[in-house]
Write an enzyme that holds these catalytic residues in place. Structure first.
Site, PDB file in Angstrom:
ATOM      1  N   ASP A  52      33.924  39.067  58.591  1.00 49.79           N
ATOM      2  CA  ASP A  52      33.063  39.867  59.604  1.00 49.79           C
ATOM      3  C   ASP A  52      33.936  40.326  60.218  1.00 49.79           C
ATOM      4  O   ASP A  52      34.536  39.848  60.353  1.00 49.79           O
ATOM      5  CB  ASP A  52      32.209  38.219  60.278  1.00 49.79           C
ATOM      6  CG  ASP A  52      31.390  38.365  61.242  1.00 49.79           C
ATOM      7  OD1 ASP A  52      30.964  40.414  61.126  1.00 49.79           O
ATOM      8  OD2 ASP A  52      31.275  38.400  62.573  1.00 49.79           O
TER       9      ASP A  52
ATOM     10  N   ILE B 285      82.879  45.293  13.920  1.00 52.61           N
ATOM     11  CA  ILE B 285      84.217  45.526  13.951  1.00 52.61           C
ATOM     12  C   ILE B 285      85.498  45.650  13.496  1.00 52.61           C
ATOM     13  O   ILE B 285      86.242  44.606  14.259  1.00 52.61           O
ATOM     14  CB  ILE B 285      83.919  46.157  15.381  1.00 52.61           C
ATOM     15  CG1 ILE B 285      82.478  46.906  15.433  1.00 52.61           C
ATOM     16  CG2 ILE B 285      84.480  46.905  15.820  1.00 52.61           C
ATOM     17  CD1 ILE B 285      82.281  47.432  17.370  1.00 52.61           C
TER      18      ILE B 285
ATOM     19  N   GLU C  54      81.156  41.625  18.247  1.00 52.97           N
ATOM     20  CA  GLU C  54      81.232  42.830  17.997  1.00 52.97           C
ATOM     21  C   GLU C  54      80.291  42.534  16.367  1.00 52.97           C
ATOM     22  O   GLU C  54      80.593  43.403  15.401  1.00 52.97           O
ATOM     23  CB  GLU C  54      82.292  42.828  17.379  1.00 52.97           C
ATOM     24  CG  GLU C  54      83.616  41.718  16.875  1.00 52.97           C
ATOM     25  CD  GLU C  54      84.238  41.071  17.348  1.00 52.97           C
ATOM     26  OE1 GLU C  54      84.662  40.529  16.473  1.00 52.97           O
ATOM     27  OE2 GLU C  54      83.365  40.606  18.079  1.00 52.97           O
TER      28      GLU C  54
END
Length: 457
Positions: free
Chosen positions: A53, A331, A373
């Site tokens: 309201d 690696i 790696e």
């Protein structure tokens, strides 16, 4: 469709009337007699929709709505103002405060329930996205709430579907002050236009000549590219029944002609703000999913994803009688790179290594960072001979060109060792395949590194 509706009104008779209407439709109804009480209930996340309201003693409905919509914790809760005020100025003031709709008493049961159901669907969808996005906060992504509160709702891209020139010219002129507008006067082309245009909002006239505007809205909801684009329908006042039907099939909001300029802009801003907020939630969910399965440094899939996906690929290969190749890459002397050039250089090498891996394999192959790696590449429908050729090509790609580190100021030589095997025995355990590839990798490193060693099943 159950939802928790908060009715806020200081007149007990009004509260009881709304409570009875909503309870009859199996909604759970909560009540508050003033704005302070309503804000406290919302802060505890105890309601899904608010029927508010305006004329209340301690704090009027406009202020309550404004506070809700500027609070990151409550801005997403739909607010419908239900009031005896009926002037355009009051309605626009409510919409500008952030209300999702403004209904003037007496409100018909049909209109009220249709609006509540429509907003319930919207709220449930938003809640599901919010729940899924919690994970994204836990991994450090930014929550969209504060940006949503600050969003003006301007600068949107809108497609207006209207075949009456006098109508779309006026609407386009009004909207162009705040947004980019495309007009599609041909409704048969509108769906294609909407799907290709990446729009923030569709505005559809329901009074199209020789074309059902509601069908266009329904088609937009069923098409993947437009499913989440909000729709604002426009119709003549006597078409209220069709508008209610539109809410049922997914129309987000509507306007009746003659259209008030301020109200049009306010409703458009509300829909665009909501669109941006839910888009941000979806992006957070998608990003969190990607982060959960992706290695942050290299952008390759992580070990968790590899282990689960490899099992699926192995099962498919066994079922179809197709070969599956797997290689483990390491690696060479990676620790010395970190020791001699620093961990930043090591990260540079890992990133560039991932780039070269992607260039050397097919789209259907799965490349993952296994840890440190070490990397794994899984190659569906690939025998040992072909996989060996790919592995050798990748080895040459790494060894053939130095890696740039420290922003290109230095270049270092890098080589890799590769252990290669295949899954050829039906039902063979994935762990056995990985172990065999790892054994081949050990031989490659033992034999001098920078080489490929294959080990058949």
């Amino acid at each position: 469709m159950s939802a928790r509706i908060l009715v806020v009104d200081d007149v007990p008779a009004n509260v009881k009337l709304l409570e009875a209407r909503l309870s009859a439709e199996y909604f759970d109804v909560m009540t508050a007699s003033n704005g302070t009480e309503a804000l406290a209930i919302c802060a505890r996340a105890e309601c899904d929709i608010i029927l508010l309201d305006v004329m209340m003693p301690d704090m009027d409905g406009f202020e309550v709505c404004r506070r809700l919509k500027t609070d990151p914790a409550t801005h997403h809760i739909p607010v419908v103002m239900v009031t005896a005020l009926d002037s355009p100025a009051d309605r626009n003031r409510g919409l500008e405060a952030g209300a999702d709709d403004f209904l003037t008493k007496p409100v018909s049961d049909v209109v009220l329930i249709a609006r509540v159901r429509s907003l319930t669907r919207l709220k449930m969808m938003t809640d599901e996205l919010r729940m899924r996005a919690i994970t994204s906060l836990e991994i450090g992504m930014q929550a969209p709430e504060r940006s949503a509160v600050a969003d003006t709702g301007k600068g949107g891209r809108i497609l207006l579907v209207d075949d009456r020139e006098s109508s779309y010219e006026r609407l386009a002129t009004i909207l162009a002050a705040e947004h980019t507008i495309d007009v599609e006067p041909n409704p048969t082309e509108a769906l294609f236009h909407a799907a290709e245009g990446n729009y923030d909002l569709l505005i559809v006239s329901l009074d199209l000549n020789n074309f059902d505007g509601l069908r266009l809205c329904s088609q937009a909801r069923s098409l993947e590219r437009t499913r989440h684009v909000p729709i604002l329908a426009i119709a003549e006042a006597e078409n209220s029944t069709r508008l209610l039907r539109g809410l049922e099939i997914g129309v987000n909001d509507y306007l009746l002609r003659p259209i008030d300029k301020t109200e049009l802009l306010a409703r458009v801003r509300t829909q665009i703000r909501r669109r941006r907020y839910t888009d941000h939630l979806r992006d957070n969910v998608q990003n969190s999913i990607e982060m959960a399965i992706t290695d942050a440094l290299t952008g390759l899939h992580n070990r968790r994803y590899m282990e689960s996906h490899l099992a699926t690929l192995a099962e498919q290969a066994s079922t179809r009688g197709k070969p599956l190749a797997l290689m483990i890459l390491d690696i060479d002397y990676f620790k010395s790179i970190n020791d001699n050039y620093g961990h930043d250089a090591g990260d540079d090498v890992l990133r560039e290594f991932a780039v070269r891996v992607r260039k050397s394999i097919r789209g259907i192959d799965l490349a993952c960072r296994y840890g440190g790696e070490e990397f794994v590449i899984v190659m569906p429908e690939t025998d040992l001979h072909v996989a060996g050729m790919v592995a050798e090509r990748l080895r040459r790609s790494i060894a053939g060109e130095p890696f740039a580190v420290h922003k290109g100021t230095k270049r270092i030589e890098v080589t890799i060792s590769i252990g290669l095997t295949t899954l050829e025995q039906k039902g063979e355990a994935v762990a056995d395949v990985l172990k065999r590839a790892d054994t081949a990798l050990y031989r490659a490193k033992h034999d001098g590194r920078n080489r490929v060693v294959s080990q058949a099943a």
